[in-house]
Design an enzyme around this catalytic site. Structure first.
Site, PDB file in Angstrom:
ATOM      1  N   LYS A  88     -18.651   2.947 -24.819  1.00 13.25           N
ATOM      2  CA  LYS A  88     -20.073   2.935 -24.471  1.00 13.25           C
ATOM      3  C   LYS A  88     -20.759   1.836 -25.277  1.00 13.25           C
ATOM      4  O   LYS A  88     -20.453   1.646 -26.467  1.00 13.25           O
ATOM      5  CB  LYS A  88     -20.681   4.304 -24.802  1.00 13.25           C
ATOM      6  CG  LYS A  88     -22.134   4.476 -24.370  1.00 13.25           C
ATOM      7  CD  LYS A  88     -22.639   5.901 -24.632  1.00 13.25           C
ATOM      8  CE  LYS A  88     -24.090   6.086 -24.189  1.00 13.25           C
ATOM      9  NZ  LYS A  88     -24.581   7.466 -24.421  1.00 13.25           N
TER      10      LYS A  88
ATOM     11  N   SER B 184     -26.652   9.914 -20.542  1.00 12.98           N
ATOM     12  CA  SER B 184     -26.826   8.477 -20.621  1.00 12.98           C
ATOM     13  C   SER B 184     -25.507   7.712 -20.572  1.00 12.98           C
ATOM     14  O   SER B 184     -25.511   6.515 -20.298  1.00 12.98           O
ATOM     15  CB  SER B 184     -27.546   8.107 -21.927  1.00 12.98           C
ATOM     16  OG  SER B 184     -26.756   8.453 -23.054  1.00 12.98           O
TER      17      SER B 184
ATOM     18  N   SER C 156     -25.502  13.866 -22.995  1.00 20.62           N
ATOM     19  CA  SER C 156     -25.118  12.558 -22.456  1.00 20.62           C
ATOM     20  C   SER C 156     -23.622  12.349 -22.283  1.00 20.62           C
ATOM     21  O   SER C 156     -23.203  11.344 -21.716  1.00 20.62           O
ATOM     22  CB  SER C 156     -25.678  11.432 -23.333  1.00 20.62           C
ATOM     23  OG  SER C 156     -27.059  11.311 -23.116  1.00 20.62           O
TER      24      SER C 156
END
Lengths: 484, 480
Positions: free
Chosen positions: A76, A151, A175
């Site tokens: 990420k 997210s 997330s």
């Protein structure tokens, strides 16, 4: 056909069915083909990946291969990577190249893993649909008109689409778990403090926690063996020793008691999702676990408490992005005030600005007691609910999301609707508890996820529960078609 | 009308840790800009603070030295405001749970009385960087070397009543922190900076007047001048029918004046809240007691010991212990000399005079304590006399060598050879027959004067080298 799991890659590399360079190249080719549509990656680190793969192959030939040696992964874009652009999904950091490595990515590098690229995400990890990225939304591989969740949407969609076999994510209020549910994956949010936050761009410091996305609980355990552990450079990092997360996977579930928190099986939960969960309960019962209804009475207060605490922390965490030392700086500032205002106005997107405003308001003199202090009290009540319940049962089973993946654009006009997406994931975040998300069915061709919440530092037990379930189901084996 | 000033001080003491309070970067003063700022100090994304335990230990030492209660659980908060030399956009400080709670210290007033000043609290925080407004052609340069340097902010109750009291308090704080070794106390380098809260009220009135805060005053002299000036400004305003505005003012040493900096109405709302990146500091009694057992001797204890151990007067001991460096200097020297009074006189007299003339601190003295000790030893054992000792000190000051070397080289050794002195005395007696006659006829009182004269003549004849005691004894013998 690319391997489905990390475990398969590990054995393929070990048995010399393929080299790290070959499989890395295969993934890069697939990324190049599918990423333009899915938008999972912000940065594809092709050169880095190939050179890491070659080094991994050399190590293996020299007999120096550790377990993840040569395994390609994606990270990420919230994790700072030395020499590799780290945007955090924001224009503010569009050109930011960190001169240091986050602890999580450093550990994976030291374990010999290969970095395919940095995945798309909601800006500064704020969002539940990945639509808040400066680099555009990610599309859900199961239905490209739908959101992958957020997210960590880029990581989830990348694994689901087979652009990598596993990826890292971070979970502040859901997330990891929510995108795992929307994309049919296994995702673990560890106990707060289990995984180092050093080098992870902060959203809400008291909640942020890194964790793995994988196809299976077994893969998640392999990744946790690398990620978890004390970091003296993170004061909130847990000091107690980690365990071998794979060692408990095979443990039978006889005698396990699993709690069903009644507040989670409410009218907010879609009926078809509830049915999928009931099926999962039956699977667990057949494996020897027993169930018990429990109550977490303060659950409904969790979303409002979270949306005070997280924005409060983010409002000051993001103060450092001021255009002075790094990150976006406006053109020709006429004075200091102008430099601050324009750099931040231009650098941040709407949702980030909204949360900074909410958080600034909640911490302001005269409002602090009514909002921030009150929210912290609620947080304690929610934690106490869990602590007393988890004294009675080994884990909790509940839904991850109220419904399956929603359409892109469906909730963007109503932030509160979007915030309510997190209703089942936020409570464990506020309590700092570990929670495992895994697929347990489909509704209209879209994955349905369930969530297992455990007591502090019981990641191994949660992964054991997940693995035993996956030995007896095949939801986690399904892949989206993607025109193949 | 008779006015009374009400003064409270907030003193920022830079702690003498090797590394910063939340990072591993060095704290040395004077390095090239931005060479002592690491990723944490620069507030790079994802960087996290880690508490430097040494700073906590120093804060606890201070707390124990002022008899304060030590908080067993102190909490760091974020104080939020934007400024270019504050990289995170917040300063990590302690708001509700400071490490050191209420304590007190005694100051000596001009009339010799003691006054106890209560200290509200002392908390740990990090320093900001520096903004450099010159040399950047209309822009501002930022130096973050100082960012993250540990500070102990010591807040007094508003119990000081004059600029002189404020300075006495500040000097006492200075001596405590330097005695403890927790700060170098170098005010010229900003190691101790003072915010002065000043108000005035008619004498006898209970309520406080409107106060102003003078920011960042960095010398004892400036503190005295800034406060005195502010007291007078406020009295003038009120007597002129105007009001004192609550505001922050800056002291300008060049103009010896204060001017408004910003008005409190526009002051920041700092939005304090507990820093989620740092756990509370938990310390137990064992930790505190371990520090207590290792506390160095403090000024008051040293003063008492100097009186009892060395037989010094309260005054002499008080002067000597006013700085740890001076007290240490005295002790090293007196151990060599074995005569505390003699050593004290020279440290406070001849040495202090030279240091003052050259604006030097005793720690910078060209003559080290051992050197002075060896010199005074020669005075004490009559190798040289007082006049010669001053000359030797002068030579030592100028770097001409050790005392014995200089005495030898300049031939300053006293003549103690009885035969040689007898010959000189005989000569003096022969050359001063009139005085000898007078002596014989005089009473006791007059004889003293005459013998002093004759001693002086003898020493003169010896070119200053004859031992005065010996001359006197021989003279007395020959005249009897």
């Amino acid at each position: 056909m690319l391997p489905h799991t990390i475990s398969e890659i590990i054995s393929g590399l070990r048995d010399k069915q393929f080299s790290s360079r070959e499989i890395t190249q295969d993934y890069l080719t697939r990324i190049k083909r599918l990423n333009p549509e899915l938008n999972c990656f912000i940065t594809i680190t092709e050169d880095l990946a190939l050179s890491q793969a070659e080094q991994a192959d050399a190590r293996r030939n020299a007999g120096e291969a550790s377990i993840l040696n040569g395994v390609p992964l994606a990270h990420k874009d919230v994790f700072c990577t030395e020499g590799v652009t780290t945007t955090c999904g924001s224009r503010m950091l569009e050109k930011f190249v960190p001169p240091y490595e986050s602890t999580v990515t450093r550990k994976f590098m030291e374990a010999g893993a290969v970095t395919l690229g940095k995945t798309n995400m909601d800006e500064f990890a704020m969002g539940s649909s990945n639509e808040n990225s400066y680099f555009g939304p990610v599309r859900n591989p199961w239905d490209t008109e739908r959101a992958p969740g957020g997210s960590s949407g880029g990581s989830a969609a990348a694994v689901a689409a087979g652009l990598c076999a596993a990826a890292t994510g971070t979970d502040t209020g859901g997330s990891i778990r929510q995108p795992a549910a929307f994309c049919g994956l296994t995702g673990l949010k560890p106990t707060y403090g289990r995984v180092s936050r050093l080098g992870m761009v902060a959203f809400a410091s008291s909640l942020d926690q890194g964790g793995p996305f994988a196809r299976t609980a077994e893969d998640a355990a392999l990744l946790m063996n690398v990620m978890a552990g004390h970091d003296p450079m993170d004061s909130t990092s847990a000091q107690n020793p980690t365990e071998d997360y794979t060692s408990a996977l095979a443990q039978p579930l006889t005698g396990f008691t699993i709690g069903l928190p009644k507040e989670y099986f409410s009218s907010q939960l879609n009926a078809e999702l509830e049915k999928a969960l009931q099926e999962a309960i039956k699977v667990y019962e057949s494996l020897g676990a027993s169930f018990k209804e429990v109550s977490l009475p303060h659950t409904e207060l969790s979303v409002p408490a979270y949306y005070v605490i997280a924005p409060a922390e983010c409002s000051t965490n993001l103060s450092r992005f001021d255009g002075v030392r790094y990150g976006h700086r406006c053109e020709n500032p006429k004075d200091l005030e102008d430099l601050y205002q324009r750099s931040r106005s231009e650098g941040f997107g709407d949702e980030v600005k909204r949360r900074i405003l909410i958080g600034t308001y909640a911490l302001s003199a005269g409002y602090y007691d009514a909002y921030y202090r009150q929210a912290q009290k609620i947080r304690r009540l929610i934690k106490n609910d869990f602590v007393s319940t988890l004294n009675e049962v080994d884990a909790l089973l509940c839904p991850t999301t109220p419904d399956v993946a929603f359409k892109l654009g469906e909730k963007t006009s109503d932030p509160v609707q979007m915030y309510l997406e997190d209703i089942f994931t936020i409570p464990a975040s506020l309590a700092g508890l570990p929670a495992l998300g895994l697929p347990c069915g489909f509704k209209g061709g879209l994955p349905v996820g369930m969530q297992l919440i455990g007591n502090y530092f019981t990641e191994a037990r949660l992964l054991n529960l997940g693995h035993q379930y996956q030995l007896n189901t095949d939801w986690h084996k399904r892949s989206p078609a993607l025109g193949e | 009308m008779e006015w009374e000033a009400v003064i409270g001080l907030e003193v920022h003491v830079q702690l003498a840790t090797k590394s910063k309070i939340f990072s591993g970067a060095a704290t040395t003063f004077g390095a090239e800009p931005n060479t002592q700022a690491c990723a944490v100090d620069l507030a790079m994304p994802g960087m996290l603070p880690v508490m430097n335990e040494e700073a906590v230990r120093m804060a606890v030492m201070f707390g124990l030295a002022i008899g304060a209660e030590i908080n067993t659980r102190s909490v760091f908060d974020r104080k939020n405001y934007f400024y270019p030399d504050l990289p995170k956009g917040y300063q990590i400080s302690q708001l509700d749970h400071p490490t050191v709670k209420q304590g007190k210290l005694d100051i000596q007033l001009e009339n010799g009385e003691k006054k106890t000043i209560n200290i509200t609290r002392a908390h740990l925080e990090e320093d900001a960087g520096k903004s450099l407004h010159e040399d950047f052609h209309g822009m501002t340069g930022i130096d973050l070397n100082r960012a993250g340097t540990p500070l102990l902010e010591i807040v007094s109750e508003p119990e000081l009543r004059s600029a002189k009291e404020a300075v006495a308090y500040l000097k006492k704080l200075h001596s405590i922190v330097t005695y403890l070794g927790i700060s170098d106390g170098d005010m010229s380098q900003g190691s101790m900076r003072c915010d002065c809260n000043v108000s005035v009220r008619p004498k006898g009135q209970k309520e406080f007047g409107v106060r102003t805060e003078i920011k960042n005053v960095n010398s004892f002299r400036f503190v005295e001048k800034a406060i005195q000036g502010e007291i007078e400004r406020q009295i003038d305003l009120i007597e002129g029918g105007l009001k004192v505005e609550q505001e922050t003012r800056l002291y300008d040493a060049d103009d010896d004046d204060t001017r408004p900096m910003r008005s409190k109405e526009f002051a920041n709302d700092y939005r304090y809240f507990p820093d989620p990146d740092l756990l509370p500091i938990e310390i137990d009694d064992a930790y505190i007691e371990a520090i207590r057992s290792k506390l160095p001797e403090l000024p008051e204890q040293k003063l008492a010991r100097f009186c009892s151990e060395y037989g010094l007067s309260d005054y002499d001991a008080g002067v000597l212990v006013s700085s740890r460096a001076q007290a240490d200097y005295f002790e090293v020297a007196t151990r060599i000399v074995g005569d505390a009074k003699l050593t004290a006189n020279w440290v406070m007299g001849e040495l202090a005079k030279r240091l003052n003339q050259n604006s030097l601190d005793i720690s910078q003295s060209p003559v080290p304590a051992e050197g002075l000790g060896k010199l005074l030893l020669r005075l004490k054992d009559n190798t040289i006399n007082g006049k010669a000792a001053k000359d030797v000190l002068e030579a030592m000051w100028n770097g001409e060598g050790e005392a014995d070397e200089i005495i030898e080289k300049k031939g300053l050794k006293q003549v103690s050879d009885t035969g040689a002195i007898e010959a000189i005395v005989d000569e003096v007696l022969a050359n001063n027959a009139a005085q000898v006659e007078q002596y014989k006829a005089a009473d006791e009182a007059k004889r003293g004067k005459l013998i002093s004269f004759l001693v002086g003549q003898a020493i003169k004849a010896s070119k200053g080298k004859a031992n005065p005691q010996q001359v006197k004894a021989i003279l007395a013998q020959k005249l009897s």
